[in-house]
Motif scaffolding. Structure first.
Motif, PDB file in Angstrom:
ATOM      1  N   SER A 121      18.782  11.909  13.217  1.00 59.18           N
ATOM      2  CA  SER A 121      17.537  11.362  13.761  1.00 59.18           C
ATOM      3  C   SER A 121      16.929  10.322  12.832  1.00 59.18           C
ATOM      4  O   SER A 121      16.448   9.281  13.278  1.00 59.18           O
ATOM      5  N   ILE A 136      16.255   6.598  14.068  1.00 58.36           N
ATOM      6  CA  ILE A 136      14.901   6.030  14.057  1.00 58.36           C
ATOM      7  C   ILE A 136      14.934   4.670  13.356  1.00 58.36           C
ATOM      8  O   ILE A 136      14.333   3.701  13.832  1.00 58.36           O
ATOM      9  N   VAL A 172       8.773   8.195  19.003  1.00 53.56           N
ATOM     10  CA  VAL A 172       9.152   8.886  17.778  1.00 53.56           C
ATOM     11  C   VAL A 172       8.255  10.117  17.708  1.00 53.56           C
ATOM     12  O   VAL A 172       7.033  10.010  17.667  1.00 53.56           O
ATOM     13  N   SER A 221      11.585  14.594  12.451  1.00 54.08           N
ATOM     14  CA  SER A 221      11.292  13.681  13.557  1.00 54.08           C
ATOM     15  C   SER A 221      12.520  13.512  14.437  1.00 54.08           C
ATOM     16  O   SER A 221      13.641  13.820  14.038  1.00 54.08           O
ATOM     17  N   LEU A 262      13.822  11.034  18.271  1.00 52.80           N
ATOM     18  CA  LEU A 262      13.508  10.029  19.285  1.00 52.80           C
ATOM     19  C   LEU A 262      13.537  10.667  20.660  1.00 52.80           C
ATOM     20  O   LEU A 262      14.308  11.603  20.905  1.00 52.80           O
TER      21      LEU A 262
END
Length: 157
Positions: free
Chosen positions: A101, A105, A120, A129, A131
């Motif tokens: 991720s 990102i 996000v 985090s 997407l």
């Protein structure tokens, strides 16, 4: 008059050139869709589907060249997708999803990978985090146990 026509034509070419640069890269768009499939499978706690989706992401990343994406990022995507596809359980798939991720990102922030808004999202419990195609939180780090945990941190348009 000739001068104005030439200026006008140069202006049109400049606009077309800028528009061409803003278009979504088809290879990166496919990579993003593969990533979304991995994220969705993790969120639904589906080990087998996650393995298959990660395998597809690996296949897409392996078919790309460094003209589409920086080699370091491409290698990281391939490495994490391979780890996810070969993991023995869902927890083993979720751990490398953090790095996957993080790299995606970065790719999304630097490239046009979708014609739609990319969200996000962040889970404070997982400290990770990811997407998403939608604002609604569907947490891949905890799946059904904490599906709605998280918030939208930013949007990539």
């Amino acid at each position: 008059m000739k001068k104005y026509i030439i200026t006008f034509l140069f202006s049109i070419f400049a606009v077309l050139s800028i528009t061409a640069q803003i278009k979504t890269n088809p290879q990166l768009s496919k990579l993003y869709q593969n990533y979304i499939a991995v994220k969705s499978a993790l969120a639904s706690d589906d080990f087998k589907k996650t393995s298959v989706a990660a395998g597809e992401l690996l296949k897409t990343a392996s078919s790309m060249n460094s003209k589409s994406l920086e080699e370091k990022k491409l290698n990281a995507l391939k490495s994490e997708a391979k780890i996810i596809s070969l993991a023995k359980n869902i927890e083993g798939q979720r751990k490398p999803f953090y790095k996957l991720s993080e790299v995606m990102i970065g790719v999304a922030n630097e490239n046009k990978i979708s014609d739609k808004t990319i969200y996000v999202q962040y889970c404070p419990m997982a400290e990770g985090s990811w997407l998403s195609n939608e604002k609604q939180i569907v947490n891949p780090y905890y799946g059904s146990s904490m599906l709605k945990c998280g918030s939208v941190k930013s949007e990539i348009k």
